[in-house]
Scaffold this motif. Structure first.
Motif, PDB file in Angstrom:
ATOM      1  N   LYS A 105      -6.862  -7.568  -2.774  1.00 32.06           N
ATOM      2  CA  LYS A 105      -5.763  -8.505  -2.976  1.00 32.06           C
ATOM      3  C   LYS A 105      -5.153  -8.998  -1.667  1.00 32.06           C
ATOM      4  O   LYS A 105      -4.372  -9.945  -1.664  1.00 32.06           O
ATOM      5  CB  LYS A 105      -4.675  -7.847  -3.830  1.00 32.06           C
ATOM      6  N   LEU A 106      -5.514  -8.340  -0.564  1.00 34.21           N
ATOM      7  CA  LEU A 106      -4.967  -8.701   0.742  1.00 34.21           C
ATOM      8  C   LEU A 106      -6.116  -8.822   1.721  1.00 34.21           C
ATOM      9  O   LEU A 106      -7.019  -7.986   1.738  1.00 34.21           O
ATOM     10  CB  LEU A 106      -3.983  -7.628   1.210  1.00 34.21           C
ATOM     11  N   ASN A 107      -6.096  -9.905   2.519  1.00 36.45           N
ATOM     12  CA  ASN A 107      -7.158 -10.116   3.499  1.00 36.45           C
ATOM     13  C   ASN A 107      -7.134  -9.042   4.571  1.00 36.45           C
ATOM     14  O   ASN A 107      -6.091  -8.447   4.846  1.00 36.45           O
ATOM     15  CB  ASN A 107      -7.019 -11.489   4.151  1.00 36.45           C
ATOM     16  N   ARG A 108      -8.283  -8.834   5.193  1.00 33.81           N
ATOM     17  CA  ARG A 108      -8.366  -7.837   6.252  1.00 33.81           C
ATOM     18  C   ARG A 108      -7.468  -8.205   7.425  1.00 33.81           C
ATOM     19  O   ARG A 108      -6.839  -7.349   8.035  1.00 33.81           O
ATOM     20  CB  ARG A 108      -9.816  -7.691   6.724  1.00 33.81           C
ATOM     21  N   SER A 109      -7.387  -9.468   7.744  1.00 40.97           N
ATOM     22  CA  SER A 109      -6.536  -9.943   8.841  1.00 40.97           C
ATOM     23  C   SER A 109      -5.334 -10.676   8.257  1.00 40.97           C
ATOM     24  O   SER A 109      -5.465 -11.447   7.303  1.00 40.97           O
ATOM     25  CB  SER A 109      -7.337 -10.887   9.758  1.00 40.97           C
ATOM     26  N   PHE A 110      -4.151 -10.439   8.802  1.00 42.89           N
ATOM     27  CA  PHE A 110      -2.929 -11.026   8.260  1.00 42.89           C
ATOM     28  C   PHE A 110      -1.851 -11.046   9.339  1.00 42.89           C
ATOM     29  O   PHE A 110      -2.002 -10.432  10.408  1.00 42.89           O
ATOM     30  CB  PHE A 110      -2.442 -10.233   7.049  1.00 42.89           C
ATOM     31  N   THR A 111      -0.751 -11.716   9.056  1.00 40.84           N
ATOM     32  CA  THR A 111       0.370 -11.781  10.002  1.00 40.84           C
ATOM     33  C   THR A 111       1.603 -11.121   9.387  1.00 40.84           C
ATOM     34  O   THR A 111       1.644 -10.848   8.174  1.00 40.84           O
ATOM     35  CB  THR A 111       0.718 -13.241  10.348  1.00 40.84           C
ATOM     36  N   GLU A 112       2.602 -10.930  10.222  1.00 34.70           N
ATOM     37  CA  GLU A 112       3.866 -10.390   9.723  1.00 34.70           C
ATOM     38  C   GLU A 112       4.449 -11.302   8.655  1.00 34.70           C
ATOM     39  O   GLU A 112       4.941 -10.836   7.614  1.00 34.70           O
ATOM     40  CB  GLU A 112       4.877 -10.250  10.871  1.00 34.70           C
ATOM     41  N   ASN A 113       4.391 -12.611   8.913  1.00 32.26           N
ATOM     42  CA  ASN A 113       4.958 -13.565   7.956  1.00 32.26           C
ATOM     43  C   ASN A 113       4.251 -13.507   6.609  1.00 32.26           C
ATOM     44  O   ASN A 113       4.883 -13.691   5.565  1.00 32.26           O
ATOM     45  CB  ASN A 113       4.890 -14.990   8.525  1.00 32.26           C
ATOM     46  N   LEU A 138       3.110 -10.882   5.173  1.00 35.70           N
ATOM     47  CA  LEU A 138       3.644  -9.735   4.440  1.00 35.70           C
ATOM     48  C   LEU A 138       5.094  -9.956   4.035  1.00 35.70           C
ATOM     49  O   LEU A 138       5.509  -9.533   2.946  1.00 35.70           O
ATOM     50  CB  LEU A 138       3.529  -8.469   5.289  1.00 35.70           C
ATOM     51  N   ILE A 139       5.868 -10.605   4.902  1.00 37.44           N
ATOM     52  CA  ILE A 139       7.271 -10.887   4.582  1.00 37.44           C
ATOM     53  C   ILE A 139       7.348 -11.746   3.325  1.00 37.44           C
ATOM     54  O   ILE A 139       8.151 -11.494   2.414  1.00 37.44           O
ATOM     55  CB  ILE A 139       7.964 -11.589   5.766  1.00 37.44           C
ATOM     56  N   ASN A 140       6.494 -12.767   3.257  1.00 32.13           N
ATOM     57  CA  ASN A 140       6.495 -13.657   2.090  1.00 32.13           C
ATOM     58  C   ASN A 140       5.943 -12.955   0.852  1.00 32.13           C
ATOM     59  O   ASN A 140       6.433 -13.176  -0.256  1.00 32.13           O
ATOM     60  CB  ASN A 140       5.660 -14.909   2.384  1.00 32.13           C
ATOM     61  N   ARG A 141       4.946 -12.099   1.050  1.00 29.88           N
ATOM     62  CA  ARG A 141       4.299 -11.448  -0.086  1.00 29.88           C
ATOM     63  C   ARG A 141       5.193 -10.401  -0.734  1.00 29.88           C
ATOM     64  O   ARG A 141       5.269 -10.300  -1.965  1.00 29.88           O
ATOM     65  CB  ARG A 141       2.986 -10.801   0.365  1.00 29.88           C
ATOM     66  N   TYR A 142       5.879  -9.629   0.097  1.00 28.24           N
ATOM     67  CA  TYR A 142       6.650  -8.499  -0.432  1.00 28.24           C
ATOM     68  C   TYR A 142       8.162  -8.752  -0.469  1.00 28.24           C
ATOM     69  O   TYR A 142       8.914  -7.869  -0.898  1.00 28.24           O
ATOM     70  CB  TYR A 142       6.347  -7.247   0.390  1.00 28.24           C
ATOM     71  N   GLN A 143       8.571  -9.923   0.013  1.00 30.02           N
ATOM     72  CA  GLN A 143       9.990 -10.290  -0.008  1.00 30.02           C
ATOM     73  C   GLN A 143      10.849  -9.219   0.670  1.00 30.02           C
ATOM     74  O   GLN A 143      11.874  -8.787   0.151  1.00 30.02           O
ATOM     75  CB  GLN A 143      10.462 -10.502  -1.457  1.00 30.02           C
ATOM     76  N   LEU A 144      10.408  -8.808   1.870  1.00 31.27           N
ATOM     77  CA  LEU A 144      11.136  -7.820   2.656  1.00 31.27           C
ATOM     78  C   LEU A 144      11.532  -8.428   3.995  1.00 31.27           C
ATOM     79  O   LEU A 144      10.962  -9.428   4.442  1.00 31.27           O
ATOM     80  CB  LEU A 144      10.259  -6.582   2.890  1.00 31.27           C
ATOM     81  N   GLY A 145      12.527  -7.802   4.628  1.00 24.67           N
ATOM     82  CA  GLY A 145      12.973  -8.273   5.928  1.00 24.67           C
ATOM     83  C   GLY A 145      11.935  -7.998   7.015  1.00 24.67           C
ATOM     84  O   GLY A 145      11.081  -7.113   6.873  1.00 24.67           O
ATOM     85  N   ARG A 146      12.040  -8.737   8.109  1.00 23.02           N
ATOM     86  CA  ARG A 146      11.072  -8.588   9.190  1.00 23.02           C
ATOM     87  C   ARG A 146      11.093  -7.169   9.788  1.00 23.02           C
ATOM     88  O   ARG A 146      10.049  -6.608  10.112  1.00 23.02           O
ATOM     89  CB  ARG A 146      11.353  -9.618  10.300  1.00 23.02           C
TER      90      ARG A 146
END
Length: 302
Positions: A107-115, A117-125
């Protein structure tokens, strides 16, 4: 000053006091040798030594022809000291496992950015950054140039998962064959108590976290007795890298009685000085465990 290691009698004495607290026994309660020896799965001689220690400490009183009785209650905050390695593998924040499990399930790509994850999990930086740093420290992730992160292949491949167990089969039995291997009876006794705790668990299911941490503690303690820091460091790295997989593989599962019983048998071989036999037994134990885990892991990797 280095703290003196506890004797077997002192370790068992702590366990007796834990039993007193757990069952809310009152002053004057009859503390029976036979009963405690069955509960802690040790013979009556070490239990008797533990009782004598508790008598000297003022917790028990011995009455002629009657046995031992509770003289005073232990501190409610009593915690029996384990091997001191638990904090070496502290549990991670749940978000770390959510991220890792979504990657393993595709469900998640091997490579990703902080943003991402922030958008996916609705959590603070800050929360995401702390999770990423923790996962990087455990060897799950690598930081790429720029702002992206990447999962290490080691923890996401069924082949690598099998290889991790094969690697353990190569190094752990050899640790028992090291000329500098020193049998530490106090640490072995503490390991024994840990395994007995699991067997005595009243719950039908045990958490993956508890079983993983108990297993890591057991195997790393045995390898540490070899005195070979390279073998121990290698095992610690493998254990860090397989944690996410183990949590996925195990989930909640029945008390692993065979695993605990094999651990106890291995401890007996080491205590008796049968290190060659212990080495062979450990290799077969790891081989059996690997087959069991790999079979379950097939569902995880699809």
């Amino acid at each position: 000053m280095k703290r003196k290691k506890k004797t077997s009698a002192e370790i068992l004495a702590d366990r007796v006091l834990e039993h007193v607290l757990k069952h809310q026994l009152e002053v004057g309660a009859h503390i029976k040798e036979v009963e405690l020896s069955k509960i802690l799965k040790v013979s009556r001689t070490p239990i008797r030594n533990a009782f004598l220690h508790l008598q000297n400490s003022g917790y028990l009183i011995k009455k002629p022809n009657q046995g031992f009785f509770l003289e005073k209650l232990p501190d409610q905050n009593l915690t029996s000291p384990r091997l001191g390695n638990e904090n070496e593998h502290p549990d991670l924040d749940p978000i770390c496992y959510n991220i890792g499990q979504e990657y393993l399930s595709g469900k998640l790509n091997r490579s990703f950015t902080e943003n991402d994850l922030i958008n996916r999990y609705q959590l603070g930086r800050k929360s995401i950054q702390e999770a990423l740093i923790a996962m990087e420290k455990d060897g799950w992730l690598s930081r790429n140039i720029g702002y992206s992160w990447e999962f290490n292949e080691f923890i996401s491949s069924p082949i690598a998962y099998a290889q991790s167990y094969r690697f353990r089969q190569l190094i752990e039995p050899e640790a028992l064959r090291e000329t500098g291997f020193t049998v530490d009876h106090t640490r072995l006794q503490m390991l024994r108590m840990s395994q007995i705790d699991i067997l005595n668990n009243d719950q039908k299911l045990v958490s993956a976290a508890d079983m993983f941490n108990a297993g890591v503690l057991f195997h790393e303690t045995v390898v540490a007795m070899s005195g070979n820091v390279f073998l121990l460091d290698a095992l610690k790295r493998v254990n860090r890298l397989r944690r996410l997989i183990e949590y996925n593989v195990n989930g909640k599962r029945p008390i692993p009685r065979k695993e605990c019983e094999e651990h106890l048998h291995l401890l007996s071989l080491i205590e008796e000085g049968n290190l060659v036999e212990a080495s062979s037994f450990l290799e077969s134990h790891l081989e059996r465990t690997a087959k069991e885990k790999e079979e379950i892991a097939k569902n995880l990797f699809g």
